[in-house]
Scaffold this motif. Structure first.
Motif, short mmCIF file in Angstrom:
data_model
loop_
_atom_site.label_atom_id
_atom_site.label_comp_id
_atom_site.label_asym_id
_atom_site.label_seq_id
_atom_site.Cartn_x
_atom_site.Cartn_y
_atom_site.Cartn_z
N SER A 55 10.35 48.69 -51.98
CA SER A 55 11.05 49.55 -51.03
C SER A 55 10.03 50.24 -50.14
O SER A 55 9.13 50.91 -50.63
N GLU A 57 9.36 52.40 -46.33
CA GLU A 57 9.97 53.18 -45.26
C GLU A 57 9.07 53.17 -44.04
O GLU A 57 7.91 53.59 -44.10
N LYS A 61 13.23 50.25 -38.20
CA LYS A 61 13.98 49.44 -39.17
C LYS A 61 14.11 48.00 -38.72
O LYS A 61 14.32 47.11 -39.53
#
Length: 446
Positions: A55, A57, A61
């Motif tokens: 995961s 960030e 996106k």
């Protein structure tokens, strides 16, 4: 010399060879009966191992990569030289932008009004004057090497971030544009999904996303259950690692076909006519509209091409025939993303393999020139209203803040949350950094 538009020898353009009784049975029996002839992208996923994605960030996106094949002239786009002699200045005037004292070429009137939303780099530079080598640089962040084929940025994003919402992580519109857009030394599992059709066509329909005639949902799921039974039988007979990856491939294929939301991401008929007109009912306009739709649905990296820019002859006619549609479409894309609240987390980049020579040649064109050219960035945590770097008075050399492909690629990866100096494994277990030696250009970022 024209840029390559096809990929001879690319595994994406060749059917997978299914050797062995299990694979032959599945291909000829169940899959033929079901009609699942998914694009080569999904077929080649059978060769890739399953991966557990970390995961991560990042500010961005999604990325929408708009590539202008052939070599966009900096003088006829983002970096006109209105005070240079006519043989350097070229055939066009300028248009004022929203930034004080900054002008673009006269055929960029739409982007001129969006200049306060974008960053323009006027000092991009590398040393490769051949189309193939320049394209390799801009798609991979590496100089070409005879020893190794490097993966494209889209494939690295696919490898590092994986899929979202049952959609392919990396999509090319309308097709895979060149061999350097592929997965390189990475597994073909991380290669791009090519649509196989152009959104600009009135009969646009992505190949193989709908069930074939005569196959309803009930039959589809029955065939899927039968395939699982066959899988279990052959797994007991064969223990090769590729069987697990084959299973992963089929699961991905089934998810894409069975998910209504995933299929609808490719359906331009869902968009209102007024919005299609805003983008322009042109090749550039409809490709960019679909790119927005795919990014909105969850595709991590969308790569598209628009027009042809190898203007060795009659650059005036070439620019007039290509730039207005691209200018309108890119401006519409940025407006659309902003209105949907997507611009801050969607990174748009407009690039080409190199620029054009400072001086107009004897056939009223410009030749290849990698020493300095312009690229545009917008959204995804990039500064708004920034002109970064400077070329000299004749648009021949960088004068301030030269930007190389390594730094450019590293900055793109950084915005996605990908560490560019992370080592990936090439064939033979050789560790290769995603980008070798690049630095984040912090001045470009918010």
């Amino acid at each position: 010399m024209n840029p390559k538009t096809s990929c001879p020898g690319n595994p994406l353009s060749s059917p997978m060879s299914l050797n062995g009784s299990r694979r032959e049975f599945l291909h000829v029996g169940l899959l033929a009966g079901l009609g699942l002839t998914l694009p080569e992208f999904l077929k080649m996923q059978a060769q890739g191992a399953q991966k557990h994605y970390e995961s991560k960030e990042g500010v961005a996106k999604s990325v929408i990569q708009i590539f202008l094949p052939g070599g966009l002239a900096q003088q006829e786009s983002f970096d006109p030289k209105p005070y240079a002699p006519s043989e350097y200045r070229g055939p066009f005037g300028t248009v004022k932008t929203k930034l004080p004292g900054v002008v673009f070429s006269e055929h960029m009137k739409h982007l001129a009004q969006m200049a306060d939303k974008i960053t323009v780099i006027r000092s991009m530079s590398h040393g490769e004057a051949a189309h193939e080598r320049g394209t390799h640089n801009m798609f991979t962040g590496y100089r070409p090497s005879p020893a190794l084929q490097f993966p494209s940025m889209g494939s690295v994003v696919s490898h590092e971030l994986g899929s979202k919402n049952n959609l392919p992580p990396y999509v090319c519109v309308p097709n895979v544009p060149n061999i350097f857009a592929g997965s390189g030394y990475l597994s073909t599992a991380y290669g791009p999904f090519g649509l196989g059709a152009d959104p600009a066509r009135g009969d646009f329909k992505v190949r193989d996303l709908n069930l074939p005639q005569g196959v309803d949902d009930e039959r589809f799921h029955r065939r899927k259950s039968m395939l699982a039974t066959v899988d279990a039988h052959f797994r007991s007979l064969e223990k090769a690692d590729t069987l697990d990856s084959m299973d992963a491939f089929y699961q991905h294929a089934y998810k894409l076909i069975s998910s209504q939301k995933a299929r609808e991401a490719f359906d331009l008929s869902k968009e209102p006519e007024k919005l299609k007109e805003m983008y322009g009912k042109t090749q550039a306009g409809q490709r960019m509209l679909l790119a927005r739709r795919l990014a909105e649905a969850g595709v991590r990296f969308v790569s598209l091409t628009a027009g042809g820019w190898d203007h060795h002859d009659n650059i005036k006619e070439g620019i007039q025939g290509n730039l207005p549609a691209v200018d309108k479409a890119v401006a519409a894309l940025l407006k659309d993303l902003e209105q949907r609240g997507m611009l801050d987390n969607t990174l748009v980049m407009l690039t080409s393999e190199f620029g054009r020579t400072p001086k107009i040649n004897k056939t009223n064109g410009r030749d290849h020139w990698p020493r300095v050219f312009s690229v545009m960035l917008a959204g995804g945590g990039v500064q708004k209203g920034l002109i970064y770097g400077k070329s000299n008075a004749l648009a021949a050399e960088p004068e301030e803040d030269k930007v190389g492909v390594q730094d450019f690629a590293t900055t793109i990866y950084h915005q996605l949350g990908i560490t560019a100096d992370k080592e990936l494994m090439a064939p033979g277990g050789r560790p290769i950094e995603i980008v070798d030696g690049g630095n984040v250009i912090s001045d470009l970022l918010i």
